[in-house]
Structure formats: structure tokens, C-alpha cells
Write a protein that holds these residues in place. Structure first.
Motif, PDB file in Angstrom:
ATOM      1  N   UNK A  17     -14.478  16.929  24.501  1.00 46.14           N
ATOM      2  CA  UNK A  17     -13.142  16.758  23.924  1.00 46.14           C
ATOM      3  C   UNK A  17     -12.587  18.089  23.437  1.00 46.14           C
ATOM      4  N   UNK A  18     -11.284  18.275  23.636  1.00 47.19           N
ATOM      5  CA  UNK A  18     -10.579  19.478  23.202  1.00 47.19           C
ATOM      6  C   UNK A  18      -9.392  19.075  22.340  1.00 47.19           C
ATOM      7  N   UNK A  19      -8.941  20.041  21.499  1.00 46.88           N
ATOM      8  CA  UNK A  19      -7.710  19.878  20.735  1.00 46.88           C
ATOM      9  C   UNK A  19      -6.907  21.170  20.830  1.00 46.88           C
ATOM     10  N   UNK A  20      -5.634  21.085  20.466  1.00 42.05           N
ATOM     11  CA  UNK A  20      -4.797  22.285  20.365  1.00 42.05           C
ATOM     12  C   UNK A  20      -5.005  22.914  18.998  1.00 42.05           C
ATOM     13  N   UNK A  21      -5.245  24.233  18.971  1.00 41.35           N
ATOM     14  CA  UNK A  21      -5.459  24.912  17.695  1.00 41.35           C
ATOM     15  C   UNK A  21      -4.161  25.392  17.061  1.00 41.35           C
ATOM     16  N   UNK A  22      -3.059  25.358  17.810  1.00 37.54           N
ATOM     17  CA  UNK A  22      -1.759  25.776  17.278  1.00 37.54           C
ATOM     18  C   UNK A  22      -0.661  25.003  17.994  1.00 37.54           C
ATOM     19  N   UNK A  23       0.588  25.283  17.610  1.00 38.45           N
ATOM     20  CA  UNK A  23       1.713  24.601  18.234  1.00 38.45           C
ATOM     21  C   UNK A  23       2.234  23.419  17.441  1.00 38.45           C
ATOM     22  N   UNK A  24       1.893  23.359  16.164  1.00 37.72           N
ATOM     23  CA  UNK A  24       2.330  22.261  15.306  1.00 37.72           C
ATOM     24  C   UNK A  24       3.462  22.749  14.385  1.00 37.72           C
ATOM     25  N   UNK A  25       4.441  21.899  14.150  1.00 37.54           N
ATOM     26  CA  UNK A  25       5.553  22.279  13.287  1.00 37.54           C
ATOM     27  C   UNK A  25       6.181  21.034  12.680  1.00 37.54           C
ATOM     28  N   UNK A  26       7.061  21.260  11.685  1.00 39.26           N
ATOM     29  CA  UNK A  26       7.704  20.149  10.984  1.00 39.26           C
ATOM     30  C   UNK A  26       9.193  20.412  10.848  1.00 39.26           C
ATOM     31  N   UNK A  27       9.965  19.341  10.865  1.00 31.43           N
ATOM     32  CA  UNK A  27      11.402  19.403  10.660  1.00 31.43           C
ATOM     33  C   UNK A  27      11.786  18.437   9.540  1.00 31.43           C
ATOM     34  N   UNK A  28      12.876  18.739   8.861  1.00 33.04           N
ATOM     35  CA  UNK A  28      13.351  17.843   7.820  1.00 33.04           C
ATOM     36  C   UNK A  28      13.737  16.491   8.384  1.00 33.04           C
ATOM     37  N   UNK A  29      13.464  15.449   7.628  1.00 32.74           N
ATOM     38  CA  UNK A  29      13.798  14.083   8.049  1.00 32.74           C
ATOM     39  C   UNK A  29      15.096  13.673   7.352  1.00 32.74           C
ATOM     40  N   UNK A  30      16.161  13.598   8.110  1.00 39.10           N
ATOM     41  CA  UNK A  30      17.467  13.290   7.536  1.00 39.10           C
ATOM     42  C   UNK A  30      17.643  11.807   7.280  1.00 39.10           C
ATOM     43  N   UNK A  31      18.314  11.516   6.197  1.00 38.25           N
ATOM     44  CA  UNK A  31      18.692  10.145   5.887  1.00 38.25           C
ATOM     45  C   UNK A  31      19.877   9.781   6.770  1.00 38.25           C
ATOM     46  N   UNK A  32      19.789   8.722   7.571  1.00 37.91           N
ATOM     47  CA  UNK A  32      20.896   8.376   8.466  1.00 37.91           C
ATOM     48  C   UNK A  32      22.189   8.015   7.741  1.00 37.91           C
ATOM     49  N   UNK A  33      22.080   7.611   6.477  1.00 36.16           N
ATOM     50  CA  UNK A  33      23.278   7.227   5.727  1.00 36.16           C
ATOM     51  C   UNK A  33      23.995   8.430   5.130  1.00 36.16           C
ATOM     52  N   UNK A  34      23.237   9.397   4.611  1.00 36.93           N
ATOM     53  CA  UNK A  34      23.843  10.544   3.947  1.00 36.93           C
ATOM     54  C   UNK A  34      23.825  11.813   4.788  1.00 36.93           C
ATOM     55  N   UNK A  35      22.985  11.826   5.834  1.00 35.29           N
ATOM     56  CA  UNK A  35      22.731  12.980   6.717  1.00 35.29           C
ATOM     57  C   UNK A  35      22.020  14.122   5.989  1.00 35.29           C
ATOM     58  N   UNK A  36      21.647  13.928   4.716  1.00 35.70           N
ATOM     59  CA  UNK A  36      20.879  14.929   3.983  1.00 35.70           C
ATOM     60  C   UNK A  36      19.375  14.670   4.168  1.00 35.70           C
ATOM     61  N   UNK A  37      18.556  15.727   4.076  1.00 38.17           N
ATOM     62  CA  UNK A  37      17.099  15.532   4.221  1.00 38.17           C
ATOM     63  C   UNK A  37      16.541  14.619   3.134  1.00 38.17           C
ATOM     64  N   UNK A  38      15.628  13.762   3.510  1.00 35.84           N
ATOM     65  CA  UNK A  38      14.971  12.900   2.543  1.00 35.84           C
ATOM     66  C   UNK A  38      13.971  13.706   1.722  1.00 35.84           C
ATOM     67  N   UNK A  39      13.839  13.322   0.474  1.00 32.95           N
ATOM     68  CA  UNK A  39      12.946  14.054  -0.428  1.00 32.95           C
ATOM     69  C   UNK A  39      11.491  13.845  -0.038  1.00 32.95           C
ATOM     70  N   UNK A  40      10.754  14.942   0.137  1.00 35.42           N
ATOM     71  CA  UNK A  40       9.317  14.949   0.430  1.00 35.42           C
ATOM     72  C   UNK A  40       8.964  14.161   1.684  1.00 35.42           C
ATOM     73  N   UNK A  41       9.865  14.198   2.667  1.00 31.95           N
ATOM     74  CA  UNK A  41       9.578  13.594   3.961  1.00 31.95           C
ATOM     75  C   UNK A  41       9.896  14.594   5.068  1.00 31.95           C
ATOM     76  N   UNK A  42       8.989  14.693   6.024  1.00 35.88           N
ATOM     77  CA  UNK A  42       9.168  15.579   7.167  1.00 35.88           C
ATOM     78  C   UNK A  42       8.732  14.862   8.433  1.00 35.88           C
ATOM     79  N   UNK A  43       9.300  15.283   9.563  1.00 36.23           N
ATOM     80  CA  UNK A  43       8.840  14.831  10.868  1.00 36.23           C
ATOM     81  C   UNK A  43       7.967  15.922  11.456  1.00 36.23           C
ATOM     82  N   UNK A  44       6.746  15.577  11.836  1.00 39.47           N
ATOM     83  CA  UNK A  44       5.785  16.546  12.351  1.00 39.47           C
ATOM     84  C   UNK A  44       5.628  16.389  13.862  1.00 39.47           C
TER      85      UNK A  44
END
Length: 288
Positions: free
Chosen positions: A153-180
Motif C-alpha cells: 500500500x502507498x499514500x501521497x506524502x503531499x498535495x493536501x490543502x484546505x479551502x474556506x467553507x462558505x455558508x450558502x445563506x450568507x456567502x461568508x466562511x463558516x466559523x472553524x469549518x474548512x473543506x479539505x
């Protein structure tokens, strides 16, 4: 023990979900079901409940220790219905949800149990734990065309990142939530629907009244979807999974375009929490 459905298990054996932590394993195919169950039992789960079609077979030692429930996972939404049924009957119990050929790792899991992990997490007033689905894949697809091999078995050692998770109602990022994102879903994103590209999931959580699991591995209570409390970093865990690799090699649209999953950032998977901690793929928080 074997049951016809989840309602029969709850009515005939309510003790199975009365004390946690419990693991709910959904077998989508017959690949590595036995090793998945054994891994969860080794971590210290009080009960392992396995949902699978009647045609799938189990090793004798696994069949003696697991609670087997017949179900059809091809029906859309069936997983959420089952999990939410358990949640409604198991208030206060810690639950882990995974699929076959998936293996939970948490900091120091070689010497500490899942119960010790969740006891500490509970003391930090956390009712859910963010987990990252880290893709595993066989190093040699000619020898293992379904992309699954425990010993290679192998895994990727890099190439991971996160983006802000926007609230669909306000379009602002949700507090302490990210999409990885990352792993095979990132490298082969042209073959993965946008709604399935995230690698974060709330795989460990404590049931409470009104709580419901959604199809995207999040919950209807927003605090459950956060990666940490407001005052410091919390524990996170990793689910090492062959699920994406299996799907990419099973899907006719991608199977013949992929000769190997290995690239310059592939490293052998060591089946040890230290590797995942060193790569930053889970967080020990304040737990030492």
C-alpha cells in the motif's frame, strides 16, 4: 449474530448500541471486509456492527465476533437512514462510521485504545472529531488490478490543502469549518464529481437527540462539523482508505486511463500513526 435489518438488531439486542464506542461498518463489496473488522476490534470498539448483502462471506473468527446486519447499500440514502436510526436509539454513545477496506488511525493508536482517545476528547467538551480520508492504493496495478493490497500500500506524502467553507445563506466562511482536498480525488478530479472531492469527514461523533448525518459526511448541528474548539487545536484522526482507488479502477471512464497511481510523491504506507502525524495528516492537539 445475524439480523435481517437494523430495526431487528435494536429490538432483539439493544445492548449492542447501549455502550460505546461502537463501529458501524458498511461493506460495499467483498474486498477486505475481514481485515477492516479485525482492525476495529483491535482498536477497542465495544461493538462492531457490519452492514452487508447476504451474499458476502466472512472469515470464521470475524463471524463469531461481529454483529451482522443484512442490507442493500446500492439504494441511495440507505447509509444515512441506518446511521440516523442508530443515533436516535443511542444517545450519548460514541459512534464510528466507515466502509470496508478502511482503517482508522489516531495519534498513538498503537499503545492507546479508542476509548482512551474519546475519553480525552469528551473532557475537552468535544462531541465530534474531524477525520481525513487518506487514500491508499496498491503499488502494482498489474498484480492487483482492483488497486487493493495491504502488503503493497502507498499514500501521497503531499498535495493536501484546505479551502474556506462558505455558508450558502450568507456567502461568508463558516466559523472553524474548512473543506479539505488531496490524494487521488485531487489528482484524478476529472473522474470525481465535485460533491465527492472532499477528504474530510466527521467519522467519530457522539449521538444526541435530533442529530442527523447528511450524505456529505457532515451533520445538521454545525458545531459537529468544526475542526476544533474556539480556544485551541483538538485531536483529529485519519481513515486510511482504499475506497477511492477501488472506485477509479472500477469505473470504466477512468479504469483504462490509469496504469499506476504512483507518482513522485508516493511513499509506502507504514501502517503506523507516527507516519501520519509526521506528514501532518492528523493532529494530536493537547493529548500527549
Amino acid at each position: 449474530m445475524r439480523y435481517a435489518d437494523i430495526n431487528e438488531l435494536i429490538s432483539q439486542n439493544p445492548g449492542a448500541i447501549a455502550k460505546g464506542p461502537i463501529a458501524l461498518v458498511f461493506a460495499e463489496d467483498p474486498v477486505e471486509i475481514d481485515t477492516t473488522v479485525r482492525h476495529n476490534l483491535h482498536l477497542g470498539f465495544k461493538s462492531v456492527i457490519l452492514f452487508m448483502t447476504p451474499e458476502f462471506e466472512l472469515a470464521e473468527d470475524v463471524a463469531e465476533t461481529v454483529l451482522r446486519v443484512d442490507c442493500d447499500l446500492t439504494r441511495q440514502g440507505n447509509r444515512e437512514e441506518i446511521v440516523n436510526t442508530v443515533i436516535a436509539k443511542a444517545s450519548g454513545v460514541w459512534i464510528y462510521v466507515c466502509y470496508n477496506a478502511e482503517y482508522l488511525f489516531f495519534p498513538f493508536c498503537e499503545t492507546r485504545t479508542i476509548g482512551e482517545l474519546l475519553a480525552f476528547h469528551t473532557e475537552e467538551r468535544r462531541d465530534a472529531m474531524l477525520c481525513y480520508a487518506i487514500d491508499l492504493y496498491a503499488g502494482d496495478l498489474d498484480t492487483h488490478p482492483n488497486a487493493v493490497c495491504i502488503d503493497d500500500a502507498y499514500i501521497d506524502r503531499s498535495g493536501y490543502y484546505a479551502l474556506g467553507r462558505n455558508d450558502p445563506l450568507t456567502t461568508y466562511p463558516k466559523e472553524r469549518q474548512l473543506d479539505f482536498f488531496g490524494g487521488l480525488r485531487w489528482r484524478y478530479e476529472e473522474h470525481v464529481p465535485p460533491e465527492r472531492r472532499k477528504i474530510d469527514r466527521i467519522a467519530l461523533f457522539r449521538a444526541k437527540p435530533g442529530l442527523e448525518l447528511r450524505p456529505d459526511h457532515t451533520f445538521n448541528h454545525e458545531e459537529y462539523n468544526t475542526y476544533a474548539c474556539p480556544w485551541h487545536h483538538n485531536l483529529t484522526a485519519a481513515v486510511a482508505t482504499f475506497r477511492t482507488a477501488k472506485a477509479l479502477k472500477r469505473n470504466p471512464g477512468s479504469a483504462y486511463e490509469i496504469e499506476t497511481f504512483r507518482w513522485h510523491n508516493s511513499v509506502p504506507f507504514e501502517w503506523h500513526s507516527r507516519q501520519l502525524l509526521d506528514l501532518g495528516l492528523m493532529e494530536s492537539g493537547q493529548w500527549f
